[in-house]
Design a protein around this motif. Structure first.
Motif, PDB file in Angstrom:
ATOM      1  N   GLN A 270       0.857  -1.185   0.000  1.00 35.22           N
ATOM      2  CA  GLN A 270       0.000   0.000   0.000  1.00 35.22           C
ATOM      3  C   GLN A 270       0.895   1.238   0.000  1.00 35.22           C
ATOM      4  O   GLN A 270       1.900   1.270   0.701  1.00 35.22           O
ATOM      5  CB  GLN A 270      -0.893   0.029   1.251  1.00 35.22           C
ATOM      6  CG  GLN A 270      -1.816  -1.149   1.393  1.00 35.22           C
ATOM      7  CD  GLN A 270      -2.889  -1.162   0.326  1.00 35.22           C
ATOM      8  OE1 GLN A 270      -3.375  -0.124  -0.118  1.00 35.22           O
ATOM      9  NE2 GLN A 270      -3.262  -2.353  -0.096  1.00 35.22           N
TER      10      GLN A 270
ATOM     11  N   LEU B  62      -3.988   6.506   5.578  1.00 34.12           N
ATOM     12  CA  LEU B  62      -4.644   6.863   4.328  1.00 34.12           C
ATOM     13  C   LEU B  62      -3.728   6.460   3.188  1.00 34.12           C
ATOM     14  O   LEU B  62      -2.539   6.787   3.199  1.00 34.12           O
ATOM     15  CB  LEU B  62      -4.910   8.373   4.293  1.00 34.12           C
ATOM     16  CG  LEU B  62      -5.499   8.953   3.015  1.00 34.12           C
ATOM     17  CD1 LEU B  62      -6.897   8.415   2.758  1.00 34.12           C
ATOM     18  CD2 LEU B  62      -5.504  10.476   3.094  1.00 34.12           C
ATOM     19  N   THR B  63      -4.262   5.746   2.211  1.00 32.67           N
ATOM     20  CA  THR B  63      -3.449   5.331   1.066  1.00 32.67           C
ATOM     21  C   THR B  63      -3.669   6.271  -0.109  1.00 32.67           C
ATOM     22  O   THR B  63      -4.634   7.034  -0.143  1.00 32.67           O
ATOM     23  CB  THR B  63      -3.768   3.883   0.649  1.00 32.67           C
ATOM     24  OG1 THR B  63      -5.125   3.799   0.241  1.00 32.67           O
ATOM     25  CG2 THR B  63      -3.494   2.912   1.789  1.00 32.67           C
TER      26      THR B  63
ATOM     27  N   ASN C   6      -4.770   5.812  -2.980  1.00 28.54           N
ATOM     28  CA  ASN C   6      -6.023   5.662  -3.714  1.00 28.54           C
ATOM     29  C   ASN C   6      -7.252   6.044  -2.893  1.00 28.54           C
ATOM     30  O   ASN C   6      -8.377   5.839  -3.318  1.00 28.54           O
ATOM     31  CB  ASN C   6      -6.164   4.240  -4.274  1.00 28.54           C
ATOM     32  CG  ASN C   6      -6.226   3.191  -3.191  1.00 28.54           C
ATOM     33  OD1 ASN C   6      -6.118   3.493  -2.014  1.00 28.54           O
ATOM     34  ND2 ASN C   6      -6.384   1.952  -3.594  1.00 28.54           N
TER      35      ASN C   6
ATOM     36  N   ASP D 108      -8.118   4.928   0.244  1.00 29.04           N
ATOM     37  CA  ASP D 108      -8.592   3.966   1.234  1.00 29.04           C
ATOM     38  C   ASP D 108      -8.095   4.359   2.625  1.00 29.04           C
ATOM     39  O   ASP D 108      -7.007   4.914   2.779  1.00 29.04           O
ATOM     40  CB  ASP D 108      -8.083   2.555   0.918  1.00 29.04           C
ATOM     41  CG  ASP D 108      -8.706   1.971  -0.336  1.00 29.04           C
ATOM     42  OD1 ASP D 108      -9.830   2.381  -0.694  1.00 29.04           O
ATOM     43  OD2 ASP D 108      -8.068   1.099  -0.953  1.00 29.04           O
TER      44      ASP D 108
ATOM     45  N   TRP E  52      -7.379   2.807   6.508  1.00 31.19           N
ATOM     46  CA  TRP E  52      -7.138   1.615   7.307  1.00 31.19           C
ATOM     47  C   TRP E  52      -7.064   2.040   8.774  1.00 31.19           C
ATOM     48  O   TRP E  52      -6.518   3.107   9.084  1.00 31.19           O
ATOM     49  CB  TRP E  52      -5.826   0.964   6.901  1.00 31.19           C
ATOM     50  CG  TRP E  52      -5.783   0.509   5.470  1.00 31.19           C
ATOM     51  CD1 TRP E  52      -5.742   1.307   4.358  1.00 31.19           C
ATOM     52  CD2 TRP E  52      -5.788  -0.824   5.000  1.00 31.19           C
ATOM     53  NE1 TRP E  52      -5.709   0.547   3.225  1.00 31.19           N
ATOM     54  CE2 TRP E  52      -5.740  -0.777   3.592  1.00 31.19           C
ATOM     55  CE3 TRP E  52      -5.818  -2.069   5.628  1.00 31.19           C
ATOM     56  CZ2 TRP E  52      -5.729  -1.917   2.803  1.00 31.19           C
ATOM     57  CZ3 TRP E  52      -5.793  -3.211   4.845  1.00 31.19           C
ATOM     58  CH2 TRP E  52      -5.758  -3.123   3.461  1.00 31.19           C
TER      59      TRP E  52
ATOM     60  N   HIS F  11     -15.523   0.158  11.828  1.00 30.04           N
ATOM     61  CA  HIS F  11     -15.893  -1.127  11.232  1.00 30.04           C
ATOM     62  C   HIS F  11     -17.284  -1.592  11.646  1.00 30.04           C
ATOM     63  O   HIS F  11     -17.665  -2.729  11.361  1.00 30.04           O
ATOM     64  CB  HIS F  11     -14.851  -2.191  11.581  1.00 30.04           C
ATOM     65  CG  HIS F  11     -13.479  -1.827  11.136  1.00 30.04           C
ATOM     66  ND1 HIS F  11     -13.133  -1.728   9.804  1.00 30.04           N
ATOM     67  CD2 HIS F  11     -12.369  -1.486  11.838  1.00 30.04           C
ATOM     68  CE1 HIS F  11     -11.863  -1.362   9.710  1.00 30.04           C
ATOM     69  NE2 HIS F  11     -11.385  -1.205  10.924  1.00 30.04           N
TER      70      HIS F  11
ATOM     71  N   LYS G  41      -8.986  -2.401   6.513  1.00 28.13           N
ATOM     72  CA  LYS G  41      -9.573  -1.393   5.631  1.00 28.13           C
ATOM     73  C   LYS G  41     -10.992  -1.076   6.087  1.00 28.13           C
ATOM     74  O   LYS G  41     -11.780  -1.970   6.383  1.00 28.13           O
ATOM     75  CB  LYS G  41      -9.574  -1.920   4.199  1.00 28.13           C
ATOM     76  CG  LYS G  41     -10.002  -0.931   3.169  1.00 28.13           C
ATOM     77  CD  LYS G  41      -9.767  -1.575   1.807  1.00 28.13           C
ATOM     78  CE  LYS G  41     -10.469  -0.895   0.707  1.00 28.13           C
ATOM     79  NZ  LYS G  41     -10.231  -1.582  -0.573  1.00 28.13           N
TER      80      LYS G  41
ATOM     81  N   GLU H 195     -14.417  -0.421   5.246  1.00 29.13           N
ATOM     82  CA  GLU H 195     -15.266  -0.651   4.081  1.00 29.13           C
ATOM     83  C   GLU H 195     -16.367   0.394   3.930  1.00 29.13           C
ATOM     84  O   GLU H 195     -16.900   0.581   2.839  1.00 29.13           O
ATOM     85  CB  GLU H 195     -15.866  -2.056   4.134  1.00 29.13           C
ATOM     86  CG  GLU H 195     -14.824  -3.165   4.072  1.00 29.13           C
ATOM     87  CD  GLU H 195     -13.990  -3.166   2.793  1.00 29.13           C
ATOM     88  OE1 GLU H 195     -14.449  -2.657   1.754  1.00 29.13           O
ATOM     89  OE2 GLU H 195     -12.861  -3.689   2.840  1.00 29.13           O
TER      90      GLU H 195
ATOM     91  N   PHE I  18     -16.121   3.385   3.640  1.00 30.30           N
ATOM     92  CA  PHE I  18     -15.681   4.422   2.706  1.00 30.30           C
ATOM     93  C   PHE I  18     -15.556   3.909   1.268  1.00 30.30           C
ATOM     94  O   PHE I  18     -15.073   4.633   0.392  1.00 30.30           O
ATOM     95  CB  PHE I  18     -14.330   5.008   3.136  1.00 30.30           C
ATOM     96  CG  PHE I  18     -14.392   5.792   4.408  1.00 30.30           C
ATOM     97  CD1 PHE I  18     -15.300   6.820   4.584  1.00 30.30           C
ATOM     98  CD2 PHE I  18     -13.502   5.516   5.444  1.00 30.30           C
ATOM     99  CE1 PHE I  18     -15.353   7.543   5.764  1.00 30.30           C
ATOM    100  CE2 PHE I  18     -13.536   6.239   6.626  1.00 30.30           C
ATOM    101  CZ  PHE I  18     -14.469   7.253   6.783  1.00 30.30           C
ATOM    102  N   ALA I  19     -15.970   2.675   1.003  1.00 26.38           N
ATOM    103  CA  ALA I  19     -15.860   2.100  -0.344  1.00 26.38           C
ATOM    104  C   ALA I  19     -16.553   3.012  -1.357  1.00 26.38           C
ATOM    105  O   ALA I  19     -17.655   3.505  -1.124  1.00 26.38           O
ATOM    106  CB  ALA I  19     -16.473   0.705  -0.380  1.00 26.38           C
TER     107      ALA I  19
ATOM    108  N   ARG J  67     -13.448   8.759  -2.164  1.00 26.31           N
ATOM    109  CA  ARG J  67     -12.025   9.080  -2.092  1.00 26.31           C
ATOM    110  C   ARG J  67     -11.788   9.976  -0.892  1.00 26.31           C
ATOM    111  O   ARG J  67     -12.104  11.163  -0.917  1.00 26.31           O
ATOM    112  CB  ARG J  67     -11.549   9.751  -3.366  1.00 26.31           C
ATOM    113  CG  ARG J  67     -10.062  10.045  -3.357  1.00 26.31           C
ATOM    114  CD  ARG J  67      -9.565  10.432  -4.735  1.00 26.31           C
ATOM    115  NE  ARG J  67      -8.227  10.977  -4.697  1.00 26.31           N
ATOM    116  CZ  ARG J  67      -7.125  10.246  -4.553  1.00 26.31           C
ATOM    117  NH1 ARG J  67      -7.210   8.962  -4.412  1.00 26.31           N
ATOM    118  NH2 ARG J  67      -5.948  10.826  -4.548  1.00 26.31           N
TER     119      ARG J  67
END
Length: 89
Positions: free
Chosen positions: A28, A43-44, A46, A48, A50, A62, A73, A75, A77-78, A81
């Motif tokens: 990542q 924060l990655t 892309n 995402d 975590w 979660h 991760k 989810e 926030f899927a 951005r």
């Protein structure tokens, strides 16, 4: 650190005096990190997010109150951005 707050997969209550790579985030591209007393966020590139550490009040995002010994991760926030993170006090 205790409750998995260092993200290395253990609950040992001990300090880590030198920086140590979080293997669960290998691969990542982490662009930001925020740490509170008992949990952390990454924060990655892309967008995402975590989280890991103590989840006793649901602050890990979660949908539960479970501790996370390794980064997981968020989810919720899927498809979105995220551009910044802040792990409150």
């Amino acid at each position: 650190g205790g409750e998995g707050m260092l993200g290395h997969g253990d609950e040992q209550i001990q300090s880590q005096s030198l920086p140590m790579r979080i293997e669960a985030l290998a691969g990542q591209r982490v662009v930001a990190v925020s740490a509170s007393l008992l949990h952390s966020l990454a924060l990655t590139a892309n967008g995402d997010v975590w989280s890991w550490g103590w989840g006793g009040e649901g602050q890990l995002g979660h949908g539960d109150e479970q501790n996370q010994l390794l980064p997981k991760k968020i989810e919720a926030f899927a498809g979105q951005r995220v551009v910044a993170v802040s792990a409150g006090g």
